[in-house]
Design an enzyme around this catalytic site. Structure first.
Site, PDB file in Angstrom:
ATOM      1  N   LYS A 169      80.586   2.313  64.435  1.00  0.00           N
ATOM      2  CA  LYS A 169      80.530   3.290  65.535  1.00  0.00           C
ATOM      3  C   LYS A 169      80.945   4.674  65.047  1.00  0.00           C
ATOM      4  CE  LYS A 169      79.537   0.532  69.018  1.00  0.00           C
ATOM      5  NZ  LYS A 169      79.503  -0.089  70.271  1.00  0.00           N
ATOM      6  N   LYS A 202      70.989  -5.546  65.012  1.00  0.00           N
ATOM      7  CA  LYS A 202      71.253  -6.132  66.327  1.00  0.00           C
ATOM      8  C   LYS A 202      70.569  -5.326  67.441  1.00  0.00           C
ATOM      9  CE  LYS A 202      75.092  -5.675  68.967  1.00  0.00           C
ATOM     10  NZ  LYS A 202      76.395  -5.770  69.602  1.00  0.00           N
ATOM     11  N   LYS A 227      72.585  -1.945  73.263  1.00  0.00           N
ATOM     12  CA  LYS A 227      72.271  -1.073  74.388  1.00  0.00           C
ATOM     13  C   LYS A 227      72.595   0.395  74.169  1.00  0.00           C
ATOM     14  CE  LYS A 227      76.042  -3.030  76.955  1.00  0.00           C
ATOM     15  NZ  LYS A 227      77.205  -2.654  76.148  1.00  0.00           N
TER      16      LYS A 227
HETATM   17  P1  ATP Z   1      77.054  -1.298  72.286  1.00  0.00           P
HETATM   18  O1  ATP Z   1      75.726  -0.784  71.872  1.00  0.00           O
HETATM   19  O2  ATP Z   1      77.822  -0.427  73.206  1.00  0.00           O
HETATM   20  O3  ATP Z   1      77.862  -1.840  71.141  1.00  0.00           O
HETATM   21  P2  ATP Z   1      76.011  -3.852  72.849  1.00  0.00           P
HETATM   22  O4  ATP Z   1      74.701  -3.930  73.558  1.00  0.00           O
HETATM   23  O5  ATP Z   1      76.003  -4.082  71.390  1.00  0.00           O
HETATM   24  O6  ATP Z   1      76.721  -2.508  73.194  1.00  0.00           O
HETATM   25  P3  ATP Z   1      78.415  -5.039  73.825  1.00  0.00           P
HETATM   26  O7  ATP Z   1      78.837  -4.359  75.072  1.00  0.00           O
HETATM   27  O8  ATP Z   1      79.145  -4.724  72.579  1.00  0.00           O
HETATM   28  O9  ATP Z   1      76.866  -4.897  73.589  1.00  0.00           O
HETATM   29  O10 ATP Z   1      78.471  -6.580  74.028  1.00  0.00           O
HETATM   30  C1  ATP Z   1      78.537  -7.277  75.246  1.00  0.00           C
HETATM   31  C2  ATP Z   1      78.333  -8.738  74.974  1.00  0.00           C
HETATM   32  O11 ATP Z   1      76.955  -8.955  74.653  1.00  0.00           O
HETATM   33  C3  ATP Z   1      79.124  -9.258  73.776  1.00  0.00           C
HETATM   34  O12 ATP Z   1      79.539 -10.563  74.036  1.00  0.00           O
HETATM   35  C4  ATP Z   1      78.134  -9.230  72.657  1.00  0.00           C
HETATM   36  O13 ATP Z   1      78.431 -10.151  71.656  1.00  0.00           O
HETATM   37  C5  ATP Z   1      76.855  -9.578  73.400  1.00  0.00           C
HETATM   38  N1  ATP Z   1      75.706  -8.987  72.722  1.00  0.00           N
HETATM   39  C6  ATP Z   1      75.419  -7.679  72.587  1.00  0.00           C
HETATM   40  N2  ATP Z   1      74.298  -7.489  71.909  1.00  0.00           N
HETATM   41  C7  ATP Z   1      73.852  -8.721  71.588  1.00  0.00           C
HETATM   42  C8  ATP Z   1      72.736  -9.211  70.866  1.00  0.00           C
HETATM   43  N3  ATP Z   1      71.858  -8.392  70.339  1.00  0.00           N
HETATM   44  N4  ATP Z   1      72.596 -10.537  70.732  1.00  0.00           N
HETATM   45  C9  ATP Z   1      73.471 -11.385  71.271  1.00  0.00           C
HETATM   46  N5  ATP Z   1      74.558 -11.006  71.955  1.00  0.00           N
HETATM   47  C10 ATP Z   1      74.754  -9.700  72.119  1.00  0.00           C
END
Ligand code: ATP
Ligand code: LTN
Length: 328
Positions: free
Chosen positions: A111, A193, A196
């Site tokens: 980040k 990954k 969002k």
């Molecule tokens: P950011 O971009 O803000 O890091 P993010 O979309 O990666 O957000 P988080 O808010 O960090 O998501 O994660 C929320 C939940 O969703 C966590 O349990 C995380 O492991 C899960 N998650 C997020 N992205 C994925 C993905 N691509 N595949 C599976 N699980 C996910």
């Protein structure tokens, strides 16, 4: 009944990764566990976001929790900022965490690189706040995706450290990884990954509010390879493997039988089938989402959740205060 707890940060529009890797798993778990599921809006402050979009992302997240099937008689849904004890135990946890431990966190490194114009201290001290989020509620399990493993391991270390120093205070929680859908990758770049808050990869990301046409288009243009055979092979065929994972997570079949089902398909026809199940699942979800938003169900759920979570968190924080000699 044992407890499980998890949260999602309202840092952007929810993705299929959040749904398959996290929310769908929460729904499955609620029959077996007493669930605490929250919106980690204090964590969202580590990344800049306009006020109204934070509000919308928060409301949508709760609406999707409900639309996915979280049931308020089994699951407490609340906002992190409504339960003031999170920030307070977060500070206490910071005072028990070493700089070296936080410097090793890969999420911080990622980040900080992505938001190099805003490497705020909160980004660095985010893990002890997450530790507090968890330890306040004594959960046995924390269902999260692979990317959160390090943070849950830190939580275990801190719970053990605190218990050893001050006597038994916290349950030492365990990571609960989802089986299929543990990690959904970007459709455009399947070695990354699906995330969002990653604006660059809009094309590679399916949002829960995308319409059928957009979803189909994104899946049809997903990056694959030139091998031409449907195999589950994350190294040589990351794109195809990702589509197999998505299909399996939606239909709740295992990867092996999904791979077998499509072994004679060409990539175009396979993508068509994947698009079909994703569109079906998300259109049903969206219908429920709109109903929930229109009927103010988000407000009602949060009111109830706040009351329940405050009680549990207050009790635990008072126990911690006592152990530390805060107060006389
Ligand atoms: P950011 O971009 O803000 O890091 P993010 O979309 O990666 O957000 P988080 O808010 O960090 O998501 O994660 C929320 C939940 O969703 C966590 O349990 C995380 O492991 C899960 N998650 C997020 N992205 C994925 C993905 N691509 N595949 C599976 N699980 C996910
Ligand atoms: N960091 C998590 C969100 C989160 C969380 C938690 C998850 C904050 N506090 C406590 C589980 C338990 C993320 O997914 N980004």
């Amino acid at each position: 009944m044992e407890r499980a707890l998890s949260g999602i940060t309202p840092s952007g529009k929810l993705t299929l990764g959040n749904y398959l890797g996290a929310i769908k798993e929460f729904v499955k778990m609620q029959d077996e566990f007493e669930m605490y599921i929250f919106v980690s809006n204090l964590h969202s402050l580590t990344i800049e976001q306009e006020r109204n979009s934070r509000k919308k992302n928060t409301r949508d997240l709760v609406a999707f929790y409900l639309a996915s099937g979280l049931d308020l008689s089994k699951t407490t849904i609340f906002l992190q900022s409504d339960v003031l004890m999170h920030a307070q135990l977060g500070w206490i946890m910071q005072c028990h965490t070493y700089m070296g431990e936080l410097s090793r966190m890969t999420q911080f490194k990622d980040k900080a690189q992505k938001h190099s114009d805003n490497i705020n201290v909160g980004l660095f001290t985010y893990p002890p706040l997450m530790v507090a989020d968890i330890l306040l509620y004594d959960p046995k399990y924390v269902p999260v995706g692979e990317d959160q493993r390090q943070h849950v391991e830190l939580t275990r270390d801190l719970a053990q450290r605190f218990n050893k120093k001050y006597g038994d205070t916290f349950v030492v929680p365990e990571l609960h990884l989802t089986k299929s859908g543990a990690k959904i990758m970007s459709l455009a770049n399947p070695t990354k990954k699906m995330s969002k808050s990653d604006d660059e990869s809009e094309k590679g990301c399916i949002y829960l509010l995308d319409d059928a046409k957009t979803i189909t288009k994104k899946i049809k243009s997903a990056t694959t390879d030139s091998i031409g055979k449907i195999n589950y092979d994350e190294v040589n065929q990351p794109g195809i493997s990702n589509l197999l994972t998505i299909y399996a997570a939606i239909t709740q079949e295992d990867i092996k039988s999904v791979t077998n089902k499509f072994k004679d398909y060409n990539y175009g026809d396979f993508k068509e089938e994947v698009a079909k199940v994703v569109v079906k699942e998300l259109s049903q979800l969206q219908e429920r989402y709109h109903h929930i938003i229109d009927n103010n169900e988000v407000e009602k759920a949060l009111e109830l959740g706040k009351e329940k979570a405050l009680k549990v968190a207050y009790k635990k924080l008072m126990k911690v205060h006592k152990k530390l000699g805060l107060g006389i």
